[in-house]
Design a protein around this motif. Structure first.
Motif, PDB file in Angstrom:
ATOM      1  N   VAL A 354       0.849  -1.186   0.000  1.00 45.08           N
ATOM      2  CA  VAL A 354       0.000   0.000   0.000  1.00 45.08           C
ATOM      3  C   VAL A 354       0.886   1.238   0.000  1.00 45.08           C
ATOM      4  O   VAL A 354       1.771   1.382   0.847  1.00 45.08           O
ATOM      5  N   LEU A 355       0.657   2.135  -0.947  1.00 47.35           N
ATOM      6  CA  LEU A 355       1.470   3.346  -1.056  1.00 47.35           C
ATOM      7  C   LEU A 355       0.990   4.398  -0.066  1.00 47.35           C
ATOM      8  O   LEU A 355      -0.214   4.544   0.178  1.00 47.35           O
ATOM      9  N   GLU A 356       1.932   5.125   0.484  1.00 48.46           N
ATOM     10  CA  GLU A 356       1.588   6.288   1.301  1.00 48.46           C
ATOM     11  C   GLU A 356       1.048   7.395   0.403  1.00 48.46           C
ATOM     12  O   GLU A 356       1.284   7.400  -0.814  1.00 48.46           O
ATOM     13  N   ASP A 357       0.321   8.328   0.997  1.00 47.10           N
ATOM     14  CA  ASP A 357      -0.300   9.388   0.198  1.00 47.10           C
ATOM     15  C   ASP A 357       0.713  10.136  -0.665  1.00 47.10           C
ATOM     16  O   ASP A 357       0.430  10.489  -1.814  1.00 47.10           O
ATOM     17  N   GLU A 358       1.902  10.373  -0.126  1.00 50.17           N
ATOM     18  CA  GLU A 358       2.910  11.135  -0.853  1.00 50.17           C
ATOM     19  C   GLU A 358       3.524  10.330  -1.999  1.00 50.17           C
ATOM     20  O   GLU A 358       4.140  10.898  -2.911  1.00 50.17           O
ATOM     21  N   GLN A 359       3.349   8.993  -1.990  1.00 49.42           N
ATOM     22  CA  GLN A 359       3.965   8.144  -3.001  1.00 49.42           C
ATOM     23  C   GLN A 359       3.070   7.897  -4.204  1.00 49.42           C
ATOM     24  O   GLN A 359       3.555   7.481  -5.268  1.00 49.42           O
ATOM     25  N   ILE A 360       1.767   8.133  -4.085  1.00 43.92           N
ATOM     26  CA  ILE A 360       0.870   7.795  -5.181  1.00 43.92           C
ATOM     27  C   ILE A 360       1.026   8.791  -6.324  1.00 43.92           C
ATOM     28  O   ILE A 360       1.447   9.932  -6.112  1.00 43.92           O
ATOM     29  N   PRO A 361       0.738   8.389  -7.564  1.00 35.30           N
ATOM     30  CA  PRO A 361       0.804   9.335  -8.681  1.00 35.30           C
ATOM     31  C   PRO A 361      -0.112  10.530  -8.417  1.00 35.30           C
ATOM     32  O   PRO A 361      -1.271  10.364  -8.065  1.00 35.30           O
ATOM     33  N   GLY A 362       0.415  11.716  -8.561  1.00 33.39           N
ATOM     34  CA  GLY A 362      -0.365  12.927  -8.290  1.00 33.39           C
ATOM     35  C   GLY A 362      -0.281  13.415  -6.866  1.00 33.39           C
ATOM     36  O   GLY A 362      -0.591  14.573  -6.585  1.00 33.39           O
ATOM     37  N   GLY A 363       0.129  12.527  -5.950  1.00 37.38           N
ATOM     38  CA  GLY A 363       0.355  12.912  -4.558  1.00 37.38           C
ATOM     39  C   GLY A 363      -0.836  13.583  -3.891  1.00 37.38           C
ATOM     40  O   GLY A 363      -2.000  13.304  -4.185  1.00 37.38           O
ATOM     41  N   THR A 364      -0.546  14.487  -2.977  1.00 37.67           N
ATOM     42  CA  THR A 364      -1.601  15.158  -2.212  1.00 37.67           C
ATOM     43  C   THR A 364      -2.450  16.084  -3.090  1.00 37.67           C
ATOM     44  O   THR A 364      -3.593  16.376  -2.751  1.00 37.67           O
ATOM     45  N   LYS A 365      -1.897  16.535  -4.214  1.00 35.60           N
ATOM     46  CA  LYS A 365      -2.669  17.375  -5.134  1.00 35.60           C
ATOM     47  C   LYS A 365      -3.833  16.575  -5.716  1.00 35.60           C
ATOM     48  O   LYS A 365      -4.959  17.074  -5.822  1.00 35.60           O
ATOM     49  N   LEU A 366      -3.559  15.327  -6.077  1.00 33.52           N
ATOM     50  CA  LEU A 366      -4.619  14.457  -6.571  1.00 33.52           C
ATOM     51  C   LEU A 366      -5.643  14.179  -5.477  1.00 33.52           C
ATOM     52  O   LEU A 366      -6.853  14.224  -5.712  1.00 33.52           O
ATOM     53  N   LEU A 367      -5.168  13.879  -4.264  1.00 30.21           N
ATOM     54  CA  LEU A 367      -6.073  13.558  -3.166  1.00 30.21           C
ATOM     55  C   LEU A 367      -6.999  14.720  -2.843  1.00 30.21           C
ATOM     56  O   LEU A 367      -8.191  14.519  -2.584  1.00 30.21           O
ATOM     57  N   LYS A 368      -6.469  15.916  -2.860  1.00 32.52           N
ATOM     58  CA  LYS A 368      -7.291  17.079  -2.543  1.00 32.52           C
ATOM     59  C   LYS A 368      -8.435  17.232  -3.545  1.00 32.52           C
ATOM     60  O   LYS A 368      -9.563  17.578  -3.176  1.00 32.52           O
ATOM     61  N   HIS A 369      -8.146  16.929  -4.827  1.00 31.39           N
ATOM     62  CA  HIS A 369      -9.182  17.072  -5.855  1.00 31.39           C
ATOM     63  C   HIS A 369     -10.184  15.923  -5.796  1.00 31.39           C
ATOM     64  O   HIS A 369     -11.404  16.147  -5.816  1.00 31.39           O
ATOM     65  N   LEU A 370      -9.721  14.687  -5.709  1.00 32.21           N
ATOM     66  CA  LEU A 370     -10.613  13.533  -5.753  1.00 32.21           C
ATOM     67  C   LEU A 370     -11.360  13.312  -4.443  1.00 32.21           C
ATOM     68  O   LEU A 370     -12.462  12.762  -4.432  1.00 32.21           O
ATOM     69  N   GLN A 371     -10.763  13.728  -3.338  1.00 34.29           N
ATOM     70  CA  GLN A 371     -11.406  13.571  -2.030  1.00 34.29           C
ATOM     71  C   GLN A 371     -12.121  14.824  -1.556  1.00 34.29           C
ATOM     72  O   GLN A 371     -12.923  14.772  -0.627  1.00 34.29           O
ATOM     73  N   GLY A 372     -11.799  15.957  -2.165  1.00 37.94           N
ATOM     74  CA  GLY A 372     -12.331  17.225  -1.692  1.00 37.94           C
ATOM     75  C   GLY A 372     -11.429  17.865  -0.657  1.00 37.94           C
ATOM     76  O   GLY A 372     -11.433  19.073  -0.464  1.00 37.94           O
ATOM     77  N   LYS A 373     -10.646  17.055   0.030  1.00 37.00           N
ATOM     78  CA  LYS A 373      -9.646  17.508   0.991  1.00 37.00           C
ATOM     79  C   LYS A 373      -8.650  16.375   1.187  1.00 37.00           C
ATOM     80  O   LYS A 373      -8.917  15.218   0.833  1.00 37.00           O
ATOM     81  N   VAL A 374      -7.498  16.686   1.753  1.00 39.68           N
ATOM     82  CA  VAL A 374      -6.440  15.683   1.880  1.00 39.68           C
ATOM     83  C   VAL A 374      -6.750  14.675   2.977  1.00 39.68           C
ATOM     84  O   VAL A 374      -6.575  13.470   2.811  1.00 39.68           O
ATOM     85  N   ARG A 375      -7.243  15.131   4.113  1.00 38.06           N
ATOM     86  CA  ARG A 375      -7.505  14.243   5.245  1.00 38.06           C
ATOM     87  C   ARG A 375      -9.003  14.036   5.442  1.00 38.06           C
ATOM     88  O   ARG A 375      -9.780  14.978   5.333  1.00 38.06           O
ATOM     89  N   VAL A 376      -9.388  12.806   5.740  1.00 41.26           N
ATOM     90  CA  VAL A 376     -10.788  12.469   5.989  1.00 41.26           C
ATOM     91  C   VAL A 376     -10.889  11.833   7.368  1.00 41.26           C
ATOM     92  O   VAL A 376     -10.099  10.962   7.727  1.00 41.26           O
TER      93      VAL A 376
END
Length: 420
Positions: A354-376
């Motif tokens: 399992v990749l950490e958030d910082e390791q995934i393609p797009g990183g936290t920028k992707l998470l902020k867009h797809l999740q609406g925010k970085v942390r849930v």
């Protein structure tokens, strides 16, 4: 007691909780996530959010999206759902090329391997087909209407898919069956030749995925269900080749008690390219199960279990390209200030880690867009998992009615009311 059960089921159904969905481009150019009516797409090449272009008035969708799909070529993307709209997008420009209006809510979509047709299923069990002439050039098509292709006769169709060679269209439904239909040369005139039925599941079907490589001369299909099993089929004759029960595995991991594990639902399956592996998401399990498919021996077995550490992450949808992408979440959470929530995680298909958030393609920028925010928040994710479980049971498990209630429902059906 029975009447109170009915009322509870009907109330739950009115909540209209929809699971978060995910679909990744076949070449991993982009990844799309839906939460309720919100369609979010991130460009993995340019590392930026994508703005959808839809010339129709209002938002892209007005109600919960229930099905999304990238085409095998990566040129097209389709979204559909409770607003009775099927939207066909260019997966390059992310411009809406066509909007098809369905008579009923849409539950499943599929794109033919040559991008010539889009099929969609409605809640009455009818599969419709739309011809996409000229759409490969990226042209916006005039308004179209689907033509009836086949029907499951009032049984909710949960999944649709074309075989990789384009010969068949496979439909799975709430009433435990999988239908393999020969896709005709003139689809607008209907599909009348059934190749086989794959029968053996004892609860509603939730997911299907083809096992395929260029050397195969016949079609193999995997299916997941509410009966705690993943099954392997030869679709040319409908033969059940093997059954893998995942309930024992989940029970061993989730509890140390000696009681037998309860029945669990396999919510999604996807096969991993260039390998004999498939990934399965289990409704009550915080992780992913990897299955090994030996086509020479016609066997299916659990080869690895990957737990998601440190948080309440139970995947509601999975998709694979170079990585295994997962989303957990739901829309319209009852009694919550969060109308919709999603959490994206990624697994490396090479290391099965399992990749950490910082390791995934797009990183936290992707998470902020797809999740609406970085942390849930943990509590919100737990509530979403429970809401999805209850909503799926309400939608797909057939309700039992008393004779009196059944007759009342027959008399009050909309199509039986007298018009003046």
């Amino acid at each position: 007691m029975e009447e109170s059960h009915i009322e509870k089921g009907e109330c739950q159904n009115k909540l209209e909780v929809a699971p978060a969905l995910i679909s990744v481009h076949p070449s991993q150019k982009s990844v799309a996530v839906t939460v309720g009516s919100d369609l979010r797409v991130f460009d993995l090449i340019e590392n930026c959010p994508i703005t959808l272009v839809d010339e129709s008035e209002g938002p892209a969708h007005k109600d919960s999206i229930r099905a999304i799909r990238h085409g095998a070529s990566g040129k097209l993307f389709v979204s559909a759902g409770d607003d009775k709209l099927v939207k066909i997008w260019s997966a390059d420009s992310w411009r809406c090329l066509n909007t098809v209006c369905s008579e009923k809510r849409v539950t499943a979509v599929a794109i033919s391997s040559d991008d010539s047709y889009v099929c969609y299923a409605d809640k009455f069990g009818v599969v419709w087909v739309v011809e996409l002439d000229g759409i490969n050039e990226g042209k916006v098509l005039p308004a179209k209407k689907g033509a009836s292709l086949l029907s499951h006769y009032c049984s909710i169709i949960t999944r649709l898919d074309f075989s990789p060679d384009g010969r068949y269209i496979v439909s799975a439904d709430r009433d435990f069956k999988i239908r393999v239909t020969v896709f005709p040369k003139k689809p607008l005139e209907g599909a009348h030749e059934i190749q086989s039925f794959c029968l053996g599941h004892t609860e509603f079907l939730t997911c299907i995925a083809f096992v395929w490589n260029p050397e195969l001369t016949q079609g193999y299909l995997m299916s997941g269900s509410g009966d705690s099993t993943v099954r392997l089929w030869d679709i040319t004759c409908g033969s059940l080749l093997d059954t893998c029960d995942v309930s024992t595995m989940v029970g061993d991991l989730e509890s140390s008690e000696s009681e037998p594990p309860s029945q669990v639902t396999v919510t999604d399956i996807c096969t991993i390219p260039n390998s004999s592996l498939a990934a399965a998401a289990i409704q009550s399990f915080q992780g992913i199960v990897l299955l090994s498919c030996d086509l020479s021996a016609h066997t299916l077995s659990i080869t690895k279990v990957i737990k998601i550490p440190g948080e309440s992450f139970i995947p509601t949808s999975i998709s694979v390209s170079k990585f295994l992408w997962m989303v957990s979440g739901a829309s319209n959470l009852p009694g919550s200030n969060h109308p919709g929530v999603s959490r994206v995680r990624v697994i490396s298909t090479e290391t099965c880690s399992v990749l950490e958030d910082e390791q995934i393609p797009g990183g936290t920028k992707l998470l902020k867009h797809l999740q609406g925010k970085v942390r849930v928040e943990e509590s919100v994710m737990s509530a979403a998992a429970e809401a999805v479980r209850e909503a799926m049971s309400s939608l797909l498990m057939k309700k039992q009615y008393s004779d009196e209630k059944r007759e009342f429902r027959k008399r009050t059906r909309n199509d039986k009311k007298t018009t003046l």
